[in-house]
Design a protein around this motif. Structure first.
Motif, short mmCIF file in Angstrom:
data_model
loop_
_atom_site.label_atom_id
_atom_site.label_comp_id
_atom_site.label_asym_id
_atom_site.label_seq_id
_atom_site.Cartn_x
_atom_site.Cartn_y
_atom_site.Cartn_z
N ARG A 243 0.87 -1.33 -0.03
CA ARG A 243 -0.15 0.08 0.00
C ARG A 243 1.01 1.13 0.05
O ARG A 243 1.99 1.23 0.51
CB ARG A 243 -0.92 -0.14 1.12
N TYR A 244 0.32 2.18 -0.67
CA TYR A 244 1.07 3.51 -0.45
C TYR A 244 -0.02 4.75 -0.82
O TYR A 244 -0.66 4.95 -1.74
CB TYR A 244 2.05 3.83 -1.64
N LYS A 245 -0.24 5.40 0.31
CA LYS A 245 -1.15 6.56 0.20
C LYS A 245 -2.47 6.33 -0.17
O LYS A 245 -3.01 6.79 -1.05
CB LYS A 245 -0.41 7.77 -0.47
N GLY A 246 -3.01 5.37 0.33
CA GLY A 246 -4.52 4.97 0.04
C GLY A 246 -4.48 4.02 -1.33
O GLY A 246 -5.76 3.77 -1.65
N LEU A 247 -3.34 3.93 -1.97
CA LEU A 247 -3.67 2.94 -3.30
C LEU A 247 -3.05 1.52 -2.80
O LEU A 247 -1.98 1.50 -1.95
CB LEU A 247 -2.86 3.51 -4.29
N HIS A 270 8.66 6.85 4.56
CA HIS A 270 9.24 7.45 5.65
C HIS A 270 9.72 8.70 5.36
O HIS A 270 10.59 9.47 6.44
CB HIS A 270 10.26 6.59 6.21
N PHE A 271 9.58 9.33 4.03
CA PHE A 271 9.78 10.70 3.68
C PHE A 271 8.98 11.39 3.35
O PHE A 271 7.97 11.07 2.56
CB PHE A 271 11.19 10.34 2.72
N ASP A 272 8.90 12.72 3.27
CA ASP A 272 7.94 13.63 2.80
C ASP A 272 8.18 13.97 1.29
O ASP A 272 8.42 14.90 0.82
CB ASP A 272 8.00 15.00 3.84
N ILE A 273 7.98 13.00 0.32
CA ILE A 273 8.02 13.06 -0.87
C ILE A 273 7.01 13.97 -1.58
O ILE A 273 7.89 15.01 -2.60
CB ILE A 273 7.91 11.53 -1.70
N ASP A 282 16.25 16.60 -4.36
CA ASP A 282 16.11 16.00 -3.09
C ASP A 282 15.20 14.75 -3.17
O ASP A 282 15.46 13.60 -2.89
CB ASP A 282 15.28 16.81 -2.29
N ARG A 283 14.47 14.76 -4.13
CA ARG A 283 13.40 13.31 -4.57
C ARG A 283 14.30 12.47 -5.14
O ARG A 283 14.24 11.32 -4.70
CB ARG A 283 12.37 13.86 -5.64
N ALA A 445 0.31 9.55 -6.75
CA ALA A 445 -0.20 9.68 -5.42
C ALA A 445 0.37 10.78 -4.82
O ALA A 445 -0.28 11.60 -3.94
CB ALA A 445 0.27 8.31 -4.71
N ASP A 446 1.53 11.23 -4.95
CA ASP A 446 2.44 12.45 -4.13
C ASP A 446 1.90 13.68 -4.80
O ASP A 446 2.06 14.79 -4.25
CB ASP A 446 3.71 12.11 -4.01
#
Length: 524
Positions: A243-247, A270-273, A282-283, A445-446
């Motif tokens: 799972r990743y952010k609701g998906l 674990h990171f604010d992508i 950064d990404r 998602a991000d």
């Protein structure tokens, strides 16, 4: 929404059915199959086999496949269509020759091709029109010929040195690679496909066709037997989920590397992508560091399904948390261990959704460009070099051995939302594929990108001690990443090639096809 002042392509929208592949002829054939009353599986199989004629450097009937498919209310099913090493395979024998890896261009690298068994099985169990109807388009184009598309010609030139023996006669013209617009014909494969259409999988795995393949290998010292070919068989298996952010992300299980994409996304959690510039340093840095760690886990744990024992550990939340803690947001880790498989990028992918919302995610490959470079004399069947995905390390789960399936790079995927399939997708590109899956999911998602923009967006990949950045990244980003300790390179070949279909709640289908390839999405 894309800027219409700039070059690009729009997504394709349709209601009744849609297909996306890396070649327009295959996409068109798949849509024709849907219009004739075939379902998504029929269309995917017809298109996939044709892709082996349109892009012979990428795939063909001498290769393997993995498939995910679903119908509304029936969950996602998986079929493993990957082949095994012959019964006479021996890692010890190769180590005794002083080898540290399985040579890419040797018969030792050739596992028994299993895609045809899988296609025959799926046509019977899931399709409507029958194998004979599904193979007719590929038979036609194998005989009449296919004009070589630009990306295919680019790859043909880059991979020509792999071709040896009879393969040079079947896949070169006057000793030279085919160029854009040249017409490629494969009459030997047309005959093989006719026999399969009439007599099923045994026409490929027994008799003259199998004898032709086995002879090409034994003449070069291979240990493959007719019994190895006759024993080839695909099998149903259980997908793996993350799972990743609701998906929900569903991947094919080992011996595919799909679990790597799930682990990579688990680390990225674990990171604010979402708070980063999607095309910034950064990404790219965090993704590269997470990939190093996820791929190191892949190389340690993933293997033949019967020898993969630590999959649960690999996918456990605490494993991702521990790996994420190793990442320095400002400085690059030393490169993880060298990959235990020979990473390359040659694969085709097809996805189809039909009017009943059956969805198919199918990936099909001979591994490196033109596979092992070994082709059968009479029929010109190029044989894959998937055995290069084994390691020769004694006692390793992925050690080369009799009857074993190697760790595979090809991975089809599906996204779910609220328990329903919303997007079959794949990102071709050998070892890049888990990173490609994670980046596409993160783009959606991000950053809320539309599907075609998520596919088009520039890519990066930490691979073999370097950080590959496509030319879509700014020079300032490359400089910042170099300052962080990355060895930045801009590869000649773009990273991967994605195809995806989004199934909207309104009933509309949205298809995206990667401009890095020759293909397109089409619907009706």
């Amino acid at each position: 929404m894309r800027d219409f002042h700039l070059p690009g392509r729009s997504a394709v929208f349709a209601q009744n059915g849609l297909c996306a592949t890396s070649h327009p002829l295959a996409t068109s054939v798949a849509v024709d199959i849907l219009k004739r009353g075939g379902n998504a599986m029929d269309a995917a199989l017809a298109g996939a086999v044709l892709l082996g004629i349109c892009e012979p450097q990428m795939t063909g009937i001498g290769g393997d496949c993995f498939v995910l498919y679903s119908r509304p209310g029936h969950g996602i099913q998986a079929l493993n269509g990957s082949g095994r090493a012959p019964a006479g395979a021996s890692a010890a024998a190769l180590r005794a020759q002083g080898l540290e890896t399985v040579p890419l261009d040797s018969p030792d690298a050739v596992t028994i091709p299993c895609a045809i068994d899988a296609f025959c099985r799926l046509a019977e169990s899931e399709g409507r029109l029958g194998l004979d109807a599904l193979l007719q388009p590929a038979i036609h184009y194998a005989e009449a010929g296919v004009p070589v598309a630009p990306r295919t010609a680019f790859d043909w030139q880059n991979s020509k040195k792999a071709l040896q023996g009879a393969a040079r006669r079947h896949y070169l013209r006057d000793g030279q690679p085919l160029r854009t617009g040249d017409v490629f014909r494969a009459p030997g494969q047309a005959e093989v496909l006719r026999r399969i259409a009439k007599n099923g999988r045994d026409a490929f795995y027994c008799g003259e066709v199998a004898e032709d393949m086995a002879a090409a290998l034994t003449e070069l010292g291979g240990v493959h037997t007719l019994e190895d070919f006759a024993a080839a068989g695909s099998f149903a298996t259980q997908p793996v989920d993350g799972r990743y952010k609701g998906l929900g992300l569903t991947e094919h299980p080992p011996n595919g590397q799909g679990a790597t994409a799930i682990l990579l996304l688990n680390i990225l959690k674990h990171f604010d992508i979402a708070g980063m510039d999607p095309f910034g340093a950064d990404r790219a840095h965090i993704e590269a560091e997470a990939a190093k760690l996820a791929y190191d886990a892949r190389n340690r744990f993933l293997a033949d399904p019967g020898h993969t024992t630590r999959l649960a550990h690999m996918l456990a939340p605490e494993t991702a948390a521990g790996l994420a803690a190793l990442i320095d947001p400002k400085h690059a880790l030393p490169a993880a261990q060298p990959l235990t498989e020979a990473v390359h990028r040659d694969t085709v992918y097809i996805t189809v959704v039909d009017k009943d919302r059956m969805a198919v995610s199918l990936i099909y490959s001979i591994f490196h460009g033109f596979g092992s470079g070994i082709a059968s004399e009479k029929f010109g069947i190029l044989l894959q070099n998937r055995g290069a995905g084994f390691t020769l390390e004694a006692g390793h789960p992925n050690e080369f051995g009799p009857g074993k399936q190697p760790m595979h790079t090809i991975i089809p995927a599906m996204l779910q939302q609220d328990g329903e399939v919303v997007m079959p997708f794949g990102v071709m590109g050998g070892g890049y594929q888990p990173t490609g899956h994670a980046r596409l999911v993160s783009n959606l998602a991000d950053f809320g990108m539309d599907l075609q923009s998520a596919v088009d967006a520039p890519r990066c990949f930490a691979d073999g001690g370097v950080l590959k950045l496509e030319r879509g990244y700014a020079a300032e980003v490359r400089r910042k990443l170099a300052d962080a300790g990355h060895r930045v390179v801009v590869p000649d070949t773009p990273l991967g090639g994605a195809q995806a279909i989004r199934m909207h709640a309104s009933g509309v289908l949205e298809g995206a096809s990667d401009p890095r390839k020759d293909g397109c999405a089409l619907g009706y």
